[in-house]
Design an enzyme around this catalytic site. Structure first.
Site, PDB file in Angstrom:
ATOM      1  N   ASP A  31       0.824  -1.220   0.000  1.00 51.32           N
ATOM      2  CA  ASP A  31       0.000   0.000   0.000  1.00 51.32           C
ATOM      3  C   ASP A  31       0.852   1.261   0.000  1.00 51.32           C
ATOM      4  O   ASP A  31       0.458   2.284   0.563  1.00 51.32           O
ATOM      5  CB  ASP A  31      -0.957   0.018   1.205  1.00 51.32           C
ATOM      6  CG  ASP A  31      -1.737  -1.271   1.318  1.00 51.32           C
ATOM      7  OD1 ASP A  31      -2.280  -1.695   0.291  1.00 51.32           O
ATOM      8  OD2 ASP A  31      -1.792  -1.852   2.422  1.00 51.32           O
TER       9      ASP A  31
ATOM     10  N   LYS B 152       2.056   2.328  -5.048  1.00 49.41           N
ATOM     11  CA  LYS B 152       2.709   1.887  -6.284  1.00 49.41           C
ATOM     12  C   LYS B 152       1.839   2.222  -7.487  1.00 49.41           C
ATOM     13  O   LYS B 152       2.334   2.548  -8.551  1.00 49.41           O
ATOM     14  CB  LYS B 152       2.941   0.368  -6.258  1.00 49.41           C
ATOM     15  CG  LYS B 152       3.879  -0.090  -5.165  1.00 49.41           C
ATOM     16  CD  LYS B 152       4.058  -1.606  -5.185  1.00 49.41           C
ATOM     17  CE  LYS B 152       2.895  -2.396  -4.634  1.00 49.41           C
ATOM     18  NZ  LYS B 152       2.629  -2.215  -3.206  1.00 49.41           N
TER      19      LYS B 152
ATOM     20  N   GLY C 141      -4.760  -4.293  -4.524  1.00 49.49           N
ATOM     21  CA  GLY C 141      -5.852  -3.408  -4.922  1.00 49.49           C
ATOM     22  C   GLY C 141      -5.325  -2.046  -5.287  1.00 49.49           C
ATOM     23  O   GLY C 141      -4.468  -1.493  -4.606  1.00 49.49           O
ATOM     24  N   HIS C 142      -5.802  -1.534  -6.386  1.00 49.82           N
ATOM     25  CA  HIS C 142      -5.375  -0.207  -6.817  1.00 49.82           C
ATOM     26  C   HIS C 142      -6.615   0.573  -7.256  1.00 49.82           C
ATOM     27  O   HIS C 142      -7.295   0.173  -8.201  1.00 49.82           O
ATOM     28  CB  HIS C 142      -4.353  -0.345  -7.952  1.00 49.82           C
ATOM     29  CG  HIS C 142      -4.001   0.949  -8.592  1.00 49.82           C
ATOM     30  ND1 HIS C 142      -3.595   1.072  -9.885  1.00 49.82           N
ATOM     31  CD2 HIS C 142      -4.022   2.197  -8.096  1.00 49.82           C
ATOM     32  CE1 HIS C 142      -3.376   2.336 -10.162  1.00 49.82           C
ATOM     33  NE2 HIS C 142      -3.643   3.046  -9.086  1.00 49.82           N
TER      34      HIS C 142
ATOM     35  N   GLN D 265       1.832  -6.254  -3.333  1.00 50.34           N
ATOM     36  CA  GLN D 265       2.292  -6.373  -1.941  1.00 50.34           C
ATOM     37  C   GLN D 265       3.687  -5.722  -1.833  1.00 50.34           C
ATOM     38  O   GLN D 265       3.919  -4.749  -2.522  1.00 50.34           O
ATOM     39  CB  GLN D 265       2.270  -7.828  -1.438  1.00 50.34           C
ATOM     40  CG  GLN D 265       0.869  -8.403  -1.313  1.00 50.34           C
ATOM     41  CD  GLN D 265       0.331  -8.983  -2.601  1.00 50.34           C
ATOM     42  OE1 GLN D 265       1.007  -9.722  -3.284  1.00 50.34           O
ATOM     43  NE2 GLN D 265      -0.882  -8.650  -2.950  1.00 50.34           N
TER      44      GLN D 265
ATOM     45  N   PRO E 166      -8.860  -0.995   8.435  1.00 50.12           N
ATOM     46  CA  PRO E 166      -7.993   0.125   8.786  1.00 50.12           C
ATOM     47  C   PRO E 166      -6.550  -0.349   8.822  1.00 50.12           C
ATOM     48  O   PRO E 166      -6.259  -1.446   9.300  1.00 50.12           O
ATOM     49  CB  PRO E 166      -8.455   0.537  10.190  1.00 50.12           C
ATOM     50  CG  PRO E 166      -9.425  -0.484  10.645  1.00 50.12           C
ATOM     51  CD  PRO E 166      -9.775  -1.386   9.503  1.00 50.12           C
TER      52      PRO E 166
ATOM     53  N   SER F 199       6.005  12.077  -4.024  1.00 47.41           N
ATOM     54  CA  SER F 199       4.593  12.288  -4.330  1.00 47.41           C
ATOM     55  C   SER F 199       3.971  13.161  -3.242  1.00 47.41           C
ATOM     56  O   SER F 199       4.119  12.877  -2.051  1.00 47.41           O
ATOM     57  CB  SER F 199       3.896  10.930  -4.432  1.00 47.41           C
ATOM     58  OG  SER F 199       2.511  11.117  -4.508  1.00 47.41           O
TER      59      SER F 199
HETATM   60  P1  IMP Z   1      -2.806 -12.951   1.764  1.00 44.67           P
HETATM   61  O1  IMP Z   1      -1.948 -12.372   0.688  1.00 44.67           O
HETATM   62  O2  IMP Z   1      -4.274 -12.705   1.549  1.00 44.67           O
HETATM   63  O3  IMP Z   1      -2.490 -14.393   2.050  1.00 44.67           O
HETATM   64  O4  IMP Z   1      -2.458 -12.153   3.132  1.00 44.67           O
HETATM   65  C1  IMP Z   1      -1.195 -12.287   3.766  1.00 44.67           C
HETATM   66  C2  IMP Z   1      -0.744 -10.967   4.356  1.00 44.67           C
HETATM   67  O5  IMP Z   1      -0.442 -10.050   3.314  1.00 44.67           O
HETATM   68  C3  IMP Z   1      -1.791 -10.257   5.222  1.00 44.67           C
HETATM   69  O6  IMP Z   1      -1.113  -9.563   6.254  1.00 44.67           O
HETATM   70  C4  IMP Z   1      -2.414  -9.265   4.271  1.00 44.67           C
HETATM   71  O7  IMP Z   1      -3.001  -8.160   4.956  1.00 44.67           O
HETATM   72  C5  IMP Z   1      -1.198  -8.859   3.478  1.00 44.67           C
HETATM   73  N1  IMP Z   1      -1.544  -8.350   2.142  1.00 44.67           N
HETATM   74  C6  IMP Z   1      -1.922  -9.059   1.061  1.00 44.67           C
HETATM   75  N2  IMP Z   1      -2.139  -8.250   0.020  1.00 44.67           N
HETATM   76  C7  IMP Z   1      -1.874  -6.992   0.435  1.00 44.67           C
HETATM   77  C8  IMP Z   1      -1.884  -5.714  -0.221  1.00 44.67           C
HETATM   78  O8  IMP Z   1      -2.158  -5.565  -1.403  1.00 44.67           O
HETATM   79  N3  IMP Z   1      -1.533  -4.662   0.583  1.00 44.67           N
HETATM   80  C9  IMP Z   1      -1.169  -4.792   1.876  1.00 44.67           C
HETATM   81  N4  IMP Z   1      -1.143  -5.968   2.511  1.00 44.67           N
HETATM   82  C10 IMP Z   1      -1.495  -7.061   1.795  1.00 44.67           C
END
Ligand code: IMP
Length: 436
Positions: A14, A17, A41-42, A222, A302, A411
Site C-alpha cells: 500500500d 505503487k 488493490g489499486h 504487496q 484500517p 509524491s
Molecule cells: P494474503 O496475501 O491474503 O495471504 O495475506 C497475507 C498478508 O499479506 C496479510 O497480512 C495481508 O493483509 C497482506 N496483504 C496481502 N495483500 C496486500 C496488499 O495488497 N496490501 C497490503 N497488505 C497485503
C-alpha cells in the site's frame, strides 16, 4: 543496458505503487504483473468514476499498452471477469491488450474457504490474510497438485482427473462437507473458454518485445516485507513480491531488469498481523490514518500506522537492488510538530541496525529515532523539491541518508500532477519518455 524497470514496494504494501506505475506507464509498451493475485488493490478513477483493479495492471487505462499477468500470479477467474466486465462498462476493451500466462495457477472456488479455515485454526497466531484464497492456491502450486490456466484449455479427461483429486483432497480437510467435483469441473471448463483469447506464452512475448526495443515495466504487488522469503515470516503473503519474483514470475532473465524503483511511504503502514516496530497508537495513529486515508483497497480494513522505518527500507534496498525511491504521501505529514525516522531497534540483547530474521528479537524492542522539527506550510501539490518547506527537505535528506538510497520521485498528493521528479539521480534514464 536495458530500459525495463521494476517498480515494487519497499515496506509492507500500500505504498502507492499504483500512482507511480500509472505515471510512468506512458513511457512503456507493456506492464507486467509477476506475483500475487486479487489480494492487491489499486483504486483508479475513470471519467470521475471510482473503481478498484486487483489483477489487471492499471496500464490497461492507457491506450496501446499491453497488460500482462505472469505465471507467478494466482488467478481467480471470477475476479478477472469482474474486472474485465467493469472495464467494458467504462468503454475499455481488453482483447488484444491483455495477455495471461498459460502457466499461471488457478484459484479454485474453495480456496477462499480453505483460507478462512486455516486462519481460524491458527487462532491467536492468525496472519490476517485478505481471505481471497491466495495462500491455499500457492500451497497447491508448491504441492504440485495445482491447476494451471493451460489445464483449463487442454485435455478434458486430464482436467477432470485433476479436479477430482483436488476436490477429494479438499473434502479431507473440511470435515463433514463433501463437495461434488463435477460442477467444479464444468465451471473450470467454462472459465477456460472465456479466458482463451487472452492466454498465451508470456515469456516468449516479453523476449520478443524486449528484443525489438520495447520497454517493459515489471509491476510488483504487496511488498518486500510481505515476501514469502524475505518478509516478516510467517506474517507474509505466499509469493515473492521482491525482485526475484520478476524472473520466476514472468520467465525473464535477470539481465532484462535495467533498474529498480522502490516505492516507500513517508511513514509506514501495514494491514494484517505481524510486527510493525514503529507502530503508533492513539491520536497520532488516528491522525495519520485519517489524513492518509489508510484503509485497505481490497478489504477496507484500517491500516496500522507508524513512523518511517529506515531499517526496513535499507533492508529492502539491499534485497532488491533499489536504484532510487519514489517517496509517497509526504503531504500526510504536513502540520506535525515533530517527525521521526527509525534508524535501529533497542532489543533485549542490544541495539541492532539490520532487520532480524527471527521476529522474537523484535518482541519488546523499541525503535531508535532520529527526531526532526516538522513543517507547517503545506507540501500538498508541490512539484519542485526546492519549493518544499526547508524542514520537509531536511526530512527527505535524512531519510535518504538513513535508507542508503535517493528519492528520485516525491509524491505530494494523489493526483498524477502532484509529484516532484528529481533529475540528475540514478533513475534518470528510466524516467525519460520512450523514444517516438
Ligand atoms: P494474503 O496475501 O491474503 O495471504 O495475506 C497475507 C498478508 O499479506 C496479510 O497480512 C495481508 O493483509 C497482506 N496483504 C496481502 N495483500 C496486500 C496488499 O495488497 N496490501 C497490503 N497488505 C497485503
Amino acid at each position: 543496458m536495458t530500459n525495463n524497470i521494476a517498480v515494487l514496494g519497499a515496506q509492507w504494501g500500500d505504498e502507492g505503487k499504483g500512482k507511480i506505475v500509472d505515471m510512468l506507464t506512458p513511457n512503456f509498451a507493456a506492464v507486467a504483473r509477476y506475483q500475487g493475485g486479487h489480494n492487491a488493490g489499486h483504486t483508479v478513477y475513470v471519467n470521475g468514476q471510482k473503481f478498484v483493479l486487483h489483477l489487471i495492471p492499471s496500464g490497461i487505462l492507457h491506450p496501446g499498452v499491453t497488460c500482462i499477468i505472469g505465471n507467478g500470479v494466482v488467478i481467480d477467474p471470477q475476479a478477472l471477469f469482474k474486472e474485465v466486465d467493469e472495464l467494458a462498462r467504462l468503454g475499455i476493451g481488453v482483447d488484444g491488450r491483455l495477455l495471461v500466462s498459460e502457466k499461471a495457477h488457478v484459484i479454485l472456488p474453495y480456496h477462499r474457504e480453505l483460507d478462512v479455515l486455516s486462519e481460524a485454526r491458527r487462532g491467536e497466531r492468525k496472519i490476517g490474510t485478505t481471505s481471497r484464497g491466495i495462500g491455499p492456491a500457492y500451497e497447491d502450486k508448491i504441492g504440485r497438485r495445482g491447476i494451471r490456466i493451460c489445464d483449463l484449455l487442454g485435455d478434458r479427461d486430464a482436467l477432470a482427473q485433476e479436479v477430482r483429486e483436488n476436490v477429494h483432497a479438499r473434502n479431507q480437510i473440511i470435515k463433514d462437507s463433501t463437495l461434488d467435483w463435477k460442477p467444479v469441473f464444468e465451471q473450470m471448463l467454462a472459465y477456460g473458454e472465456r479466458m482463451r483469447p487472452w492466454v498465451g506464452d508470456v515469456s516468449l512475448f516479453l523476449a520478443s518485445a524486449i528484443a525489438q526495443g520495447d520497454r517493459v515495466l515489471f509491476e510488483g504487488a504487496q511488498a518486500t516485507l510481505l515476501d514469502i522469503d524475505h518478509g516478516t515470516y510467517p506474517f507474509v503473503t505466499s509469493s515473492n513480491a521482491s525482485i526475484g519474483g520478476v524472473c520466476t514470475g514472468l520467465g525473464v532473465p535477470p539481465k532484462a531488469i535495467g533498474g529498480v524503483l522502490g516505492v516507500a511511504k513517508a511513514y509506514t503502514t501495514r494491514v494484517g498481523e505481524g510486527p510493525l516496530p514503529t507502530e503508533l497508537t492513539g491520536a497520532l495513529a488516528e491522525r495519520l490514518r485519517e489524513s492518509g486515508q489508510e484503509y485497505g483497497a481490497s478489504t477496507g480494513r484500517p491500516r496500522r500506522c507508524g513512523w518511517y522505518d529506515a531499517v526496513v527500507v535499507r533492508y529492502s534496498a539491499r534485497i532488491n537492488g533499489i536504484d532510487a525511491l519514489a517517496l509517497t504521501k509526504l503531504d500526510v505529514l504536513d502540520g506535525l510538530d515533530e517527525v521521526h525516522i527509525c534508524v535501529g531497534y533497542r532489543t533485549a540483547s542490544g541495539t541492532i541496525t539490520e532487520f532480524p530474521a527471527d521476529l522474537r528479537v523484535l518482541n519488546g524492542a523499541t525503535p531508535v529515532y532520529e527526531s526532526m522539527p516538522g513543517w507547517s506550510a503545506p507540501t500538498r501539490g508541490v512539484t519542485q523539491f526546492g519549493a518544499l518547506p526547508l524542514e520537509a527537505q531536511r526530512y527527505i535528506r535524512k531519510l535518504e541518508e538513513a535508507s542508503g538510497v535517493e528519492c528520485a520521485i516525491v509524491s505530494t498528493g494523489s493526483d498524477r500532477a502532484e509529484t516532484i521528479v528529481r533529475r540528475g539521480l540514478a533513475m534518470d534514464r528510466w524516467l525519460a519518455p520512450a523514444p517516438a
